[in-house]
Scaffold this active site. Structure first.
Site, mmCIF file in Angstrom:
data_model
loop_
_atom_site.group_PDB
_atom_site.id
_atom_site.type_symbol
_atom_site.label_atom_id
_atom_site.label_comp_id
_atom_site.label_asym_id
_atom_site.label_seq_id
_atom_site.Cartn_x
_atom_site.Cartn_y
_atom_site.Cartn_z
ATOM 1 N N LYS A 120 0.826 -1.210 0.000
ATOM 2 C CA LYS A 120 0.000 0.000 0.000
ATOM 3 C C LYS A 120 0.865 1.267 0.000
ATOM 4 O O LYS A 120 0.587 2.210 -0.737
ATOM 5 C CB LYS A 120 -0.936 0.000 1.210
ATOM 6 C CG LYS A 120 -2.045 -1.045 1.103
ATOM 7 C CD LYS A 120 -2.819 -1.214 2.399
ATOM 8 C CE LYS A 120 -3.780 -2.384 2.308
ATOM 9 N NZ LYS A 120 -4.513 -2.643 3.558
ATOM 10 N N ASP A 129 -10.510 3.301 4.486
ATOM 11 C CA ASP A 129 -10.853 1.887 4.327
ATOM 12 C C ASP A 129 -12.365 1.700 4.171
ATOM 13 O O ASP A 129 -12.813 0.639 3.712
ATOM 14 C CB ASP A 129 -10.426 1.103 5.591
ATOM 15 C CG ASP A 129 -9.102 0.382 5.409
ATOM 16 O OD1 ASP A 129 -8.824 -0.072 4.289
ATOM 17 O OD2 ASP A 129 -8.373 0.260 6.411
ATOM 18 N N GLN A 141 -4.180 -1.321 9.865
ATOM 19 C CA GLN A 141 -4.165 -2.626 9.215
ATOM 20 C C GLN A 141 -4.803 -3.683 10.110
ATOM 21 O O GLN A 141 -4.514 -3.763 11.306
ATOM 22 C CB GLN A 141 -2.716 -3.010 8.858
ATOM 23 C CG GLN A 141 -2.576 -4.293 8.062
ATOM 24 C CD GLN A 141 -3.230 -4.244 6.688
ATOM 25 O OE1 GLN A 141 -3.332 -3.190 6.068
ATOM 26 N NE2 GLN A 141 -3.687 -5.384 6.202
#
Ligand code: GUN
Length: 295
Positions: free
Chosen positions: A54, A121, A98
């Site tokens: 990412k 997200d 994460q």
């Protein structure tokens, strides 16, 4: 012969190119580059790889990023304190914690502590809720990437029977919402299957569109699908492979070779949905910087 390949790698690069150009324009106008703060708790090997992918993708499109590496013993209070500081920091546009988190931390509480306007997200209940009522929101990157693939390949969704296998908060649930909502891209009749579904085949056999996100290699076999089905395989599973240097290979949840023979379209693993997830994260981070969703 068989189904045509849905090339996620190619489409992801197109999305990234468009973000790259938009970032350039944005910065040319005198704005600072978008900034994504990645938070990694512990050192789970898969999470280390994912966050690395990412941050590399960010730099590739001109988004600034930094990864905060925290010990897996961190307390919920400490972690939430760090997130509050990031929420209040105007130089931070997007925050990505994460997953998974160490078991002593509540994923739900941590996600809810993120400012929903920085939740690139799309996991925060505000974004999940707004998705379900068709209001502007950050959409979870993987299902948003799947919708982008349908758009790119002009695969019709409206009035089709979509079957989603897997009901996770990250993929299956938002995928079903995106497919079923009465908006310009949805309008499919949608069935959600999960580990409590009694006879999976009775559902998958009727699918015009089959999205599989169950995390189980070879779950979907040729006899479970009908001719002409569009198959999207979200699974990424490591299976032992002595012929590979690493000793394993990556496979999806679908028995690719046999299912492809009946499919009209199918995503490979790797190179299907995976690259789209990262590309959509770039897009969300740009939207966060521009305050496009929450002005
Ligand atoms: N873990 C697995 N997938 C994801 C994702 O899309 N975002 C975050 N934050 N964690 C994940």
């Amino acid at each position: 012969m068989g189904g045509e390949i849905i090339d996620g790698k190619k489409v992801a690069e197109l999305v990234r190119q468009s973000v790259r150009e938009d970032v350039e324009q944005w910065v040319k106008k005198g704005n600072r580059a978008p900034f994504l703060q990645v938070v990694l708790v512990g050192d789970d090997p898969a999470s280390v790889v994912y966050t690395g992918t990412k941050t590399k993708a960010c730099r590739d499109v001109g988004i600034d990023t930094n990864t905060l590496e925290l010990q897996d013993t961190i307390s919920a209070k400490e972690l939430k304190g760090i997130i509050t500081d990031l929420n209040n920091d105007d130089s931070v546009d997007g925050i990505l914690v994460q997953m998974p988190l160490p078991s002593h931390l509540s994923q739900y509480d941590v996600i809810e502590s993120i400012d929903h306007r920085k939740d690139v997200d799309g996991f925060h209940p505000m974004n999940v809720g707004r998705l379900s009522i068709d209001q502007p929101c950050f959409r979870s990157c993987t299902p948003a990437g799947v919708m982008e693939l349908f758009k790119y390949y002009s695969i019709p969704v409206k009035s089709k029977h979509a079957v989603v296998v897997g009901a996770s908060n990250i993929v299956g649930s938002p995928m079903a919402v995106m497919l079923s909502r009465e908006n310009s891209t949805g309008k499919a009749t949608t069935t959600i299957c999960h580990k409590f579904t009694r006879d999976l085949t009775t559902h998958t056999i009727h699918a015009d569109i089959l999205v599989v996100a169950a995390g189980q290699p070879n779950l979907i076999k040729a006899e479970m699908v009908k001719e002409g089905v569009v198959v999207v395989d979200v699974g990424i599973n490591r299976v032992a492979d002595e012929t590979s240097e690493k000793g394993y290979k990556l496979v999806g949840d679908v028995d690719f070779e046999s299912v492809r023979k009946k499919a009209s379209w199918i995503t490979p693993v790797p190179g299907g949905v995976g690259p789209m997830t990262v590309a959509m994260l770039m897009k969300n981070t740009l939207l966060a910087a521009k305050k496009s969703i929450y002005p």
